[in-house]
Design a protein around this motif. Structure first.
Motif, short mmCIF file in Angstrom:
data_model
loop_
_atom_site.label_atom_id
_atom_site.label_comp_id
_atom_site.label_asym_id
_atom_site.label_seq_id
_atom_site.Cartn_x
_atom_site.Cartn_y
_atom_site.Cartn_z
N ARG A 431 5.52 -4.31 6.23
CA ARG A 431 4.80 -3.28 6.97
C ARG A 431 5.59 -1.98 6.98
NH1 ARG A 431 0.68 -5.72 9.86
NH2 ARG A 431 0.34 -3.87 11.14
N GLY A 455 -5.18 4.30 2.90
CA GLY A 455 -4.72 3.16 2.12
C GLY A 455 -3.58 3.57 1.20
N PRO A 463 -5.81 0.56 5.93
CA PRO A 463 -4.93 -0.53 6.35
C PRO A 463 -5.13 -0.86 7.82
CG PRO A 463 -3.70 1.51 6.24
CD PRO A 463 -5.07 1.82 5.71
N CYS A 486 -10.47 6.64 7.32
CA CYS A 486 -9.20 6.12 7.86
C CYS A 486 -8.65 7.00 8.97
CB CYS A 486 -8.15 5.97 6.76
SG CYS A 486 -8.64 4.87 5.39
N SER A 508 0.00 -2.07 8.00
CA SER A 508 0.04 -3.15 7.01
C SER A 508 -0.16 -2.57 5.62
CB SER A 508 -1.06 -4.19 7.32
OG SER A 508 -1.04 -5.23 6.37
N ALA A 509 0.95 -2.20 4.99
CA ALA A 509 0.91 -1.58 3.66
C ALA A 509 2.25 -1.80 2.98
CB ALA A 509 0.59 -0.10 3.75
#
Length: 660
Positions: A431, A455, A463, A486, A508-509
């Motif tokens: 993360r 993203g 994400p 986003c 979360s990427a």
């Protein structure tokens, strides 16, 4: 030892011109860029460049220093690592320094001294909100945009933020001091630490010097004697206005907690400057032979000095040149960088000087050890040379298994908001930790803020994000009018004037490398700016990020004596919004949320007469009354960070003329 030569190349895009200064940390040269611009380069001395950890920090600090963009700060343009040479490239400021002014003028008019110092504090306030401390404020590091003929607003440029921050880390690691004895805050001597309050103290010393022609603790004794007086003695009173002395005493308080912040001090000095506009400069005075000691001077910190030095200091407080006390450097007004060995390492008896016929540096044992260390470091990371030509700059990258970090800072918005973003990727968690810092200038800012968290790759789904520090929800285009992919709405933020708040997010990427993380962070910043500055978007959502200006409107003709109706019209990227005014005076009811968000409520708006006494403004600064007949009049206004606003011209007539 000269660190460069005229005509020699610096990196791929610069060539050395003339040496214009030299100090303990390095030399300052003019350099000519590939586009023929004249810039300045501070070349660090080799003793600061032969440590691999310093080089690594130097590279890591690059984005922070390059992001320190403010009109009162000398802009850092680039940083160069080239073999054993480290250099910071910055704007060349041609008007000289305050040191030149003090040397030539002796003392300044109080109004000039206060104006200059307020701009220095503006620069420090900006830097402090971004976590950067200067640590070596003095007249030498305050440059002027043009030669001195008296203070002109906007001429001040504070320099050398980067030098002290980069080198200072190494000093902290080895225990020691960096600074200038005549300007050192007492906590640096007594505790070995200095933060934003230390910058305020040093600025207080600078103001004292501009007024008196000398620093408060200059006098007999060694450079350490001068430094120790910051801990042990009260600053000698100078014959200035009582209000000005009270402010000076506050800036020079021994207790950091009792000093004002840089922003608070700047505002106070400006108010004083108006009151002291007619005051003449003091006659330069001699430094006193004796000083009034404080009741309980602080103990000097262990680690900053050797045991023998501390023993000598304890048995005989520094008073004159015969006292056996530590020596810090060449003079009390020269920057010193004093590093001592760690306590758990056997100290070296002395420094060995190389004979004139010594082997070339590249064949010495030290050079071979450094080369070996460099090879080991390169196994774990790619540092490379930091050069200035985009065509030749090696792309910074790291494997997906290595921790990564990136930073960006947006240009300040018209409302005074600045957004800084920092991203840290830890492979073990998979993360990114995103930290947003919202900073305000002259007015408190509040309400809802937009942040786009894209993203990792173009076209990739948004994400998952979990937020800390503010309530957050997905941006709803049907409510805000901003249709952005986003996008998140962060609510209930309260950013104090001259201060900042932070919001963090766990994203979360997984970036593939440093280049991917940089692009992702930059993409979020650019998408947020594009959405909030879209001229096609109507409505009043996210006013702190979207408001571009304020118009002051009045009727074309006013009858005296009567209150003047003043309407403040918000201006968005798409133009003025007359249907949703910010504020109407005389006011009735509760101020709108939009007005409170950008100005802090009615405390953030003030009106003033723009036509030489034809208008009367009440004590609150909010209600204006037409008093005198005049064919042409204007009203001035300040609304939060929007200053020097003025209405179009209007006429004031009598009731008889209006009826006739």
């Amino acid at each position: 030892m000269q660190l460069a030569q005229t005509g020699q190349a610096l990196g791929a895009s610069y060539r050395f011109g003339e040496r214009v200064g030299s100090g303990a940390v390095g030399e300052v040269w003019t350099v000519t860029a590939s586009d023929d611009r004249i810039l300045a380069a501070k070349v660090l001395r080799p003793e600061h460049a032969d440590d691999a950890s310093l080089v690594e920090r130097f590279v890591r600090e690059r984005s922070v220093l390059l992001g320190l963009q403010d009109s009162s700060i000398v802009t850092v343009r680039d940083m160069v690592v080239e073999g054993a040479r480290l250099a910071i490239v910055m704007d060349y400021v041609a008007g000289g320094s305050l040191r030149d002014v003090v040397r030539e003028a002796g003392t300044l008019r109080p109004a000039d001294a206060l104006g200059v110092t307020a701009e220095v504090l503006d620069a420090l306030a900006f830097a402090h909100t971004r976590g950067v401390t200067h640590r070596d404020i003095k007249p030498d590091n305050v440059l002027l945009a043009r030669p001195w003929t008296g203070w002109t607003p906007g001429d001040v440029r504070v320099s050398d933020f980067g030098i002290s921050d980069v080198v200072g880390e190494r000093v902290r690691q080895t225990t020691g001091l960096i600074g200038t004895p005549q300007y050192m805050p007492p906590e640096l001597i007594s505790q070995g630490r200095s933060g934003p309050p230390g910058d305020v103290y040093s600025t207080g010393v600078l103001l004292y010097e501009l007024l008196a022609g000398r620093t408060p603790f200059a006098g007999p004794g060694t450079d350490f004697s001068v430094a120790y007086r910051h801990v042990s003695a009260h600053p000698p009173r100078i014959p200035v206005d009582d209000g000005l002395w009270d402010v000076l005493a506050g800036l020079l308080s021994k207790d950091p907690a009792e000093r004002p912040t840089a922003a608070e001090a700047a505002a106070t000095l400006r108010r004083l400057a108006l009151r002291l506009a007619a005051s003449a400069p003091l006659a330069p005075g001699e430094a006193p032979a004796d000083f009034d000691d404080v009741d309980r001077p602080a103990t000097v910190v262990r680690g900053a000095f050797t045991d023998a030095e501390l023993a000598a200091l304890a048995s005989s407080p520094p008073a004159d040149d015969s006292t056996e006390v530590p020596r810090l450097g060449e003079a009390g007004n020269a920057t010193i960088v004093r590093s001592l060995p760690r306590r758990d390492v056997r100290p070296v008896a002395g420094t060995r000087l190389e004979p004139a016929d010594a082997l070339p540096f590249w064949r010495t044992r030290k050079a071979l050890l450094l080369a070996g260390t460099a090879v080991l470091l390169l196994v774990g990371m790619v540092v490379g040379f930091v050069v200035l030509s985009p065509a030749e700059r090696p792309a910074a990258s790291a494997g997906a298994g290595a921790p990564l970090s990136a930073q960006t800072q947006d240009t300040a918005l018209p409302t005074g908001l600045t957004i800084s973003r920092a991203a840290a990727y830890e492979p073990s968690s998979g993360r990114i930790r995103l930290t947003l810092t919202y900073a305000a200038q002259k007015a408190p800012l509040s309400g809802e803020f937009l942040e786009v968290v894209p993203g990792m790759a173009e076209g990739e789904a948004c994400p998952a994000v979990s937020w800390e520090g503010a309530p957050a929800k997905r941006n709803q285009a049907s409510i805000t009018g901003l249709d952005v992919v986003c996008g998140w709405t962060l609510s209930d933020l309260q950013v104090p004037a001259g201060g900042s708040v932070q919001v963090t997010a766990s994203v979360s990427a997984q970036p593939a490398d440093q280049q991917a993380l940089d692009a992702w962070l930059r993409g979020g910043s650019e998408a947020t700016s594009a959405a909030t500055q879209d001229p096609a978007v109507p409505g009043t959502a996210y006013p702190v990020q979207r408001l571009t200006g304020v118009e002051v409107r009045t009727p074309a003709r006013v009858v005296t004596p009567s209150p003047l109706k003043i309407t403040l019209i918000p201006v968005w990227a798409g133009g003025p919004d007359e249907l949703n005014p910010l504020y109407v005076s005389p006011a009735s009811g509760k101020p709108s949320q939009m007005f409170t968000a950008v100005a802090g409520g009615e405390d953030g708006v003030r009106f003033s007469d723009g036509c030489g006494g034809a208008l009367a403004v009440d004590s609150s600064g909010l209600t204006v009354t037409a008093l005198q007949i005049t064919p042409e009049c204007t009203v001035r206004a300040t609304v939060g960070n929007f200053t020097e606003l003025q209405s179009p011209g209007f006429g004031i007539t009598s009731r008889e003329d209006a009826n006739g």
